[in-house]
Structures are given as structure tokens and as C-alpha cells.
Design an enzyme around this catalytic site. Structure first.
Site, PDB file in Angstrom:
ATOM      1  CG  ASP A  71      46.564  26.524 -18.503  1.00  0.00           C
ATOM      2  OD1 ASP A  71      45.774  25.564 -18.390  1.00  0.00           O
ATOM      3  OD2 ASP A  71      47.545  26.484 -19.255  1.00  0.00           O
ATOM      4  CD  GLU A 130      47.714  29.976 -24.800  1.00  0.00           C
ATOM      5  OE1 GLU A 130      48.719  30.272 -25.472  1.00  0.00           O
ATOM      6  OE2 GLU A 130      47.254  28.823 -24.723  1.00  0.00           O
TER       7      GLU A 130
END
Length: 384
Positions: A71, A130
């Protein structure tokens, strides 16, 4: 030349200075692309989707594909580490360690850009872990279809483990999460005339109290679940009855079955409160791609067996955690394994003081390069 430990630390510090919020990782994506383009391109193909980057490494024996995901987004946190390479973006920080994640992925990629693997490899540099379920968005966009992995791996850094330690477990590693957003709307009025108003503080309080019974009286006590309501907002002053109440929270559960059970009970309680108080309800339960991170039995056994047998790896078996990760969505579609990489910090993930130990980076690269080389030539050849 594959990236050295010193080169990787330099890259990590550059990435650490430019954190960006999910789906806005434009500078980060450009930096990653420049680094990827600096590698030998003989075996590489590159695709992009919004701020995502996919890199396909052509294998010598391309009948199977191993995937690796990292990520790339940061958090809306103001960094307080005082480091010389602290965030340059006000109110933004890699407080979850995604700069470490990206750097390890680049280190692994740099090796296989020079040493052609036996099978194909697909690297996914994924935006918006997130928020907004970036992994789900990338998967559903179809951009991965041509290079879809047969199995996929990822890690999350862990401040509580010694730097470079690998942690993993069979079964669920992280909980699935679901956000709760409930608005109760009644009628405001004067504090002296409650019969002429419809008090949403009382309605909201009933909702909060009843929510506390869900886990204690609906979830099997041998299993786990959490419902936390962290935001309650109603009214403007003490002598005015509030006509609206906003409540926000989160659900955490180690299985999707229990997550859905808790969601259904939240919905039933909210509707019951709205009916009892004769008020309007606006309820949003948003899970997106934040499914439980349920490790595949076969890939995870192979991973654990290898790490335990590797004398250069410090391996520990870990307990499940109630943290959330949208890699759970990818694992619901592709067999694979998520693991921890220790970074040894006294501060927790999402802390404005988080400062991972950088020696973990090269340890993570070495461990995963060794595992992929082992997996592709020995274990991966067998059908599972």
C-alpha cells in the site's frame, strides 16, 4: 544492481517525506514510477490505474503467477518525530509505515528485475488502503485481470516485534471492519417544555446503551467481536433540547460471518430506537473491502514452514489482531498470506511519533526474495 540496504534506506526516507491521503498519492506514485523505471526493464511490464502501479515480471516458466502487494497512502496525522527526513506535507504522515511497505516491495522487485524468476510475478502498488478500500477498487477495475496472481502476499509492519522479525499465523490475522454512521432526527425545543420536543440526546443514549449488548449477548464468547462508538454529537447548549444526534463508530470481527451478524444487530437496534422515539433514522454501515484478513491454509503453511526453517529469519507465531486491512478483500478473491514485519518502536501504528527501525527493511527484502525463489521452484510447481 539490486538495491543495497543503504539504497533502500535512502528510498524509504524520500518516500517518508511525501505522504499523501488515499487516491491523492500523485507525488508518491510519480516517485515510485521513477524508481521502477530506473530498474532493468528486460522482464518488466508496467500498468497504471489512477495512482496505482502494477509491475509484471515475466518468468522463464510463466504458467503460474505469484503476487505481491504494497500500500502507498499515508494518514492525516501531523508528524512529531523531529527526524531530519520528517514529512514535508503539513498534516500528513506515514504513521502506519506504508513507506516501509513500499520500500520492501521495491527491494524485492529490484532483485527480480535482474534475476529472472521461474514463474511470473505481479507487484501491486495499491492506493488508499486507509480509506476507500483501494485494493477492492483496483481489483474491480479489471486492471489486474491480465496479470492476476494465483497466490498473493503482503505484510504490515509491527512496532511491537523486534526489527526484522517475521510474524504470521494460520487463519485470521486481522479483523474485518465496518464503519457505523447513525443520525437520529427528532425535534428541538426549549428545555422547559420537553413534551413539545423530541429529544435526540435520549434517543442516542438508548442506542449507545443497547449497542453494548451485541457482543456480550449475540456473539459466541469463544469468538471475538468489538463495537466501539467513538463519536457522539448532539445539541448546542444546555437549555435547548437537541433535535439531532450524530453517532459514529466501528465494528471489528475476526470472521465475516460475525461481522455481518453484528451489522444486522446494529441495524435492528437503530431501527428499534427510531421507532420507539418516533424519529427519523439515517444509518450507514460501510464495510467496503475491509474484510477479515483470513490467510489461506496452504500458502500460509508453506510460508511459515519456510520462515521457520530459514536460519537467517527470526520467526514468531502471532495472535490475531483487531486492526483492519483491506488486503482482506484481495484474500477473499486470491489465495494468499499476510504477515507482520517487526520494526521495533515504542510508539504504536498511527502514532505521530512512530519511527520504525530501518534495519527491518533489508531483512524483509531478503526473507521475501528467498521465499519467492523457494516457492516458485519447489512448492509452487505442485497444484494445490
Amino acid at each position: 544492481m539490486a538495491f543495497t540496504a543503504e539504497k533502500l534506506i535512502k528510498i524509504r526516507r524520500q518516500l517518508h517525506q511525501i505522504p499523501e491521503i488515499g487516491m491523492e498519492e500523485f507525488e508518491t506514485s510519480a516517485k515510485l514510477m521513477a524508481i521502477i523505471k530506473s530498474l532493468p526493464q528486460t522482464f518488466l511490464e508496467i500498468k497504471t490505474w489512477k495512482t496505482a502501479i502494477l509491475v509484471h515480471v515475466q518468468g522463464k516458466n510463466p504458467s503460474k503467477t505469484i503476487g505481491y502487494r504494497t500500500d502507498i497512502d499515508g494518514l492525516p496525522v501531523t508528524e512529531q518525530t523531529g527526524l531530519p527526513y520528517a514529512s514535508k506535507h503539513a498534516g500528513r504522515m506515514h504513521a502506519c509505515g506504508h513507506d516501509i511497505h513500499m520500500t520492501v516491495a521495491l527491494g524485492i522487485l529490484s532483485h527480480f528485475a535482474e534475476v529472472q524468476p521461474e514463474c511470473n510475478l505481479t507487484f501491486l502498488f495499491q492506493p488508499s488502503e486507509e480509506i476507500l478500500s483501494g485494493g477492492k477498487q483496483v481489483y474491480e477495475s479489471g486492471v489486474m485481470d491480465e496479470w492476476m496472481p494465483d497466490e498473493i502476499y503482503a505484510f504490515h509492519d509491527n512496532p511491537q516485534l523486534p526489527a526484522g522479525t517475521i510474524g504470521c499465523r494460520l487463519g485470521t490475522l486481522f479483523a474485518g471492519t465496518c464503519e457505523i454512521h447513525a443520525t437520529f432526527t427528532g425535534k428541538s425545543g426549549h428545555a422547559a417544555y420537553p413534551h413539545m420536543a423530541n429529544d435526540m440526546v435520549v434517543a442516542g443514549a438508548q442506542f449507545v446503551n443497547q449497542i453494548q449488548t451485541i457482543v456480550s449477548r449475540n456473539v459466541d464468547p469463544i469468538q471475538s467481536g468489538v463495537v466501539t462508538l467513538g463519536h457522539f454529537e448532539a445539541g448546542t447548549t444546555g437549555n435547548v433540547i437537541a433535535g439531532k444526534c450524530q453517532i459514529d463508530g466501528t465494528i471489528r470481527a475476526l470472521t465475516q460471518v460475525n461481522n455481518r451478524l453484528i451489522q444486522k444487530r446494529v441495524e435492528a437496534i437503530a431501527k428499534g430506537v427510531a421507532q420507539a422515539f418516533d424519529c427519523q433514522l439515517d444509518l450507514k454501515l460501510e464495510q467496503g473491502g475491509y474484510y477479515p484478513v483470513e490467510n489461506n491454509d496452504q500458502t500460509t503453511k508453506a510460508f511459515i514452514d519456510f520462515m521457520q526453517a530459514n536460519p537467517e529469519v527470526d520467526f514468531v507465531e502471532t495472535q490475531p489482531a483487531m486492526t483492519g486491512e483491506d488486503f482482506g478483500f484481495l484474500l477473499s478473491k486470491i489465495p494468499g498470506t499476510m504477515f507482520w514485519l517487526g520494526v521495533d518502536s515504542p510508539y504504536s501504528l498511527h502514532s505521530e511519533y512512530l519511527a520504525p527501525k530501518e534495519e527491518a527493511i533489508f531483512a524483509g527484502v531478503k526473507a521475501m526474495v528467498a521465499y519467492i525463489e523457494h516457492r516458485q521452484t519447489e512448492v509452487f510447481a505442485a497444484k494445490y
